[in-house]
Scaffold this motif. Structure first.
Motif, PDB file in Angstrom:
ATOM      1  N   ARG A   1      28.615  31.391  44.117  1.00 22.35           N
ATOM      2  CA  ARG A   1      30.147  30.616  43.291  1.00 22.35           C
ATOM      3  C   ARG A   1      30.978  32.220  43.110  1.00 22.35           C
ATOM      4  NH1 ARG A   1      30.839  27.146  39.131  1.00 22.35           N
ATOM      5  NH2 ARG A   1      32.654  26.400  40.281  1.00 22.35           N
ATOM      6  N   ASN A   2      30.450  33.048  42.390  1.00 23.14           N
ATOM      7  CA  ASN A   2      31.097  34.351  42.098  1.00 23.14           C
ATOM      8  C   ASN A   2      31.063  35.541  43.213  1.00 23.14           C
ATOM      9  OD1 ASN A   2      32.399  33.346  39.588  1.00 23.14           O
ATOM     10  ND2 ASN A   2      30.077  32.789  38.956  1.00 23.14           N
TER      11      ASN A   2
ATOM     12  N   GLN B   1      20.793  26.967  38.741  1.00 20.41           N
ATOM     13  CA  GLN B   1      22.210  27.195  37.867  1.00 20.41           C
ATOM     14  C   GLN B   1      22.389  28.783  38.011  1.00 20.41           C
ATOM     15  OE1 GLN B   1      20.807  26.828  34.157  1.00 20.41           O
ATOM     16  NE2 GLN B   1      21.305  24.658  34.331  1.00 20.41           N
ATOM     17  N   VAL B   2      21.601  29.613  38.619  1.00 24.81           N
ATOM     18  CA  VAL B   2      21.568  30.693  38.688  1.00 24.81           C
ATOM     19  C   VAL B   2      22.268  30.950  40.396  1.00 24.81           C
ATOM     20  CG1 VAL B   2      20.211  33.021  39.866  1.00 24.81           C
ATOM     21  CG2 VAL B   2      19.231  31.550  37.170  1.00 24.81           C
TER      22      VAL B   2
ATOM     23  N   VAL C   1      23.830  29.082  41.872  1.00 25.63           N
ATOM     24  CA  VAL C   1      25.439  28.596  41.454  1.00 25.63           C
ATOM     25  C   VAL C   1      26.261  29.104  41.440  1.00 25.63           C
ATOM     26  CG1 VAL C   1      26.804  26.727  40.715  1.00 25.63           C
ATOM     27  CG2 VAL C   1      24.886  25.940  42.217  1.00 25.63           C
ATOM     28  N   GLU C   2      26.170  30.008  40.055  1.00 22.05           N
ATOM     29  CA  GLU C   2      26.103  30.914  39.993  1.00 22.05           C
ATOM     30  C   GLU C   2      26.471  32.484  40.174  1.00 22.05           C
ATOM     31  OE1 GLU C   2      28.591  30.764  36.830  1.00 22.05           O
ATOM     32  OE2 GLU C   2      27.523  29.057  36.636  1.00 22.05           O
TER      33      GLU C   2
ATOM     34  N   SER D   1      19.673  20.346  38.965  1.00 26.74           N
ATOM     35  CA  SER D   1      19.926  20.781  37.923  1.00 26.74           C
ATOM     36  C   SER D   1      19.619  19.922  36.922  1.00 26.74           C
ATOM     37  CB  SER D   1      21.612  21.135  38.071  1.00 26.74           C
ATOM     38  OG  SER D   1      22.174  20.510  37.719  1.00 26.74           O
TER      39      SER D   1
ATOM     40  N   GLU E   1      27.028  22.240  42.396  1.00 24.69           N
ATOM     41  CA  GLU E   1      28.588  21.772  41.338  1.00 24.69           C
ATOM     42  C   GLU E   1      29.256  20.129  41.389  1.00 24.69           C
ATOM     43  OE1 GLU E   1      29.301  23.917  38.100  1.00 24.69           O
ATOM     44  OE2 GLU E   1      27.305  23.415  38.950  1.00 24.69           O
TER      45      GLU E   1
END
Length: 388
Positions: A130-131, A123-124, A126-127, A111, A274
């Motif tokens: 995590r969601n 970033q993609v 992780v997002e 990152s 993160e």
């Protein structure tokens, strides 16, 4: 002058007295609540004709377990079945610790990469991960990925060594022999030597302003030695398939284990990434600039200056993620992997002993998380900067 007698504060005006009284009252209330719960529990047991006892653990289990590292038969007692389930949980969790840490640290460092594509992909990843609920991801890995693999007699093959099919994943695995133990011993010695050389190199670069070329050469030599030992000293057993027969040799992993492992690793690694990113960002810009002013490359700045300082921030929340991984392994029940929770659930259904079974589960996960906490607290003390 005659000394005046010292006045004593009345007991009812002493704050310490009322503080002690309030604590005694709170303890009495808590104990009373526990007493009521235990009394109610005992009354319910008496109504059903049961007594609180772990004697049922010696009775024959009468059910089979799909995956076992040790010998298990259906006439073995419940306690042995629970031990087999605990071993399966350890087998999953311990390996996942190492793999998820490696992936999480790598993604966290990416990152900060100057490569726009790497930074965007991290970033993609992780997002998205995590969601998304973990249970949904486990079901995705099981039903969409692993159950979509080809038939056992027509597996997908990678590098002529890894076989993927509905029967599971088969990978190369070293055979247990004297050659393996000698190789592990030499590998351990070379690892210790590499750690010492790494610290020597860090000291030479940061404190003495040297290039560390000699230490780098030693590290490369140790890495080459380790690769030779791993490749030729472990006596690997390579899986093979003759015509359309089943794959033989190597280590066979069921699709249930593979799906749970993949789901836990991918999910937890996103959170660790993160944590690593936040830890690196906590290092002040002055440290980055000071390291660059010494002529260090971007990789050396991260390895020798930034990341060691970031560990002080990374380790404490990393402990929480390891504990979450251990607890989340109980979701393996959803896709049929026989971990401890799955075996305990079957035991509960057959014996009708919910209190005893859940006490065993609580004690196991509590003990596992306490061990993780003790180890991580020890590591945390080692990475803290010692103040003079």
């Amino acid at each position: 002058m005659i000394a005046q007698p010292q006045k004593t504060t009345p007991l009812w005006r002493d704050d310490r007295f009322w503080s002690a009284i309030s604590q005694v009252i709170v303890v009495a209330i808590v104990l009373s609540l526990y007493g009521v719960l235990l009394y109610s529990f005992n009354q319910n047991l008496n109504r059903t004709g049961l007594n609180f006892s772990f004697g049922f653990l010696a009775n024959p289990a009468g059910f089979s377990i799909g995956e076992t590292l040790l010998k298990y038969e259906t006439n073995d007692p419940y306690i042995w079945g629970l031990v087999i389930g605990a071993i399966n949980t350890f087998r999953l969790v311990i390996v996942a610790f190492f793999v998820t840490t490696a992936i999480g640290v790598l993604v966290g460092i990416c990152s900060f990469s100057q490569n726009l594509l790497l930074r965007f992909l991290s970033q993609v990843y992780v997002e998205i991960i995590r969601n998304t609920p973990l249970l949904l991801q486990l079901l995705f890995w099981y039903f969409v990925v692993f159950l979509s693999l080809p038939k056992p007699r027509e597996p997908s093959v990678f590098a002529n060594a890894i076989f993927l099919s509905k029967a599971g994943v088969v990978i190369p695995w070293p055979t247990v022999s004297d050659r393996l133990w000698w190789g592990l011993g030499i590998l351990l010695i070379s690892t210790i030597a590499a750690v010492i050389t790494w610290k020597w190199r860090s000291h030479a670069i940061v404190r003495q302003g040297q290039t560390g070329q000699l230490q780098l050469f030693c590290l490369l030599a140790l890495a080459l030695l380790s690769m030779v030992i791993i490749l030729f000293g472990f006596h690997w057993e390579i899986p093979s398939q003759a015509d359309t027969s089943l794959v033989s040799g190597g280590l066979s992993l069921s699709i249930e284990y593979s799906a749970v492992f993949a789901g836990l690793v991918v999910y937890t690694a996103a959170f660790i990434a993160e944590i690593v990113r936040g830890g690196i960002q906590s290092v002040s810009k002055g440290q980055w600039e000071a390291a660059r002013s010494l002529g260090l490359s971007a990789g050396q700045v991260m390895q020798l200056v930034v990341f060691p300082q970031a560990l002080r921030v990374i380790i404490p929340p990393l402990n929480s993620q390891y504990m979450n991984l251990a607890k989340n392994s109980s979701l393996a029940l959803a896709i049929g992997y026989p971990d401890l929770y799955s075996v305990a659930s079957t035991t509960l259904n057959q014996t009708g002993r919910p209190m005893e079974v859940f006490l065993i589960l609580m004690a196991f996960y509590l003990g596992l998380n306490l061990i993780i906490t003790i180890v991580m607290n020890t590591v945390n003390r080692l990475v803290q900067i010692q103040e003079r």
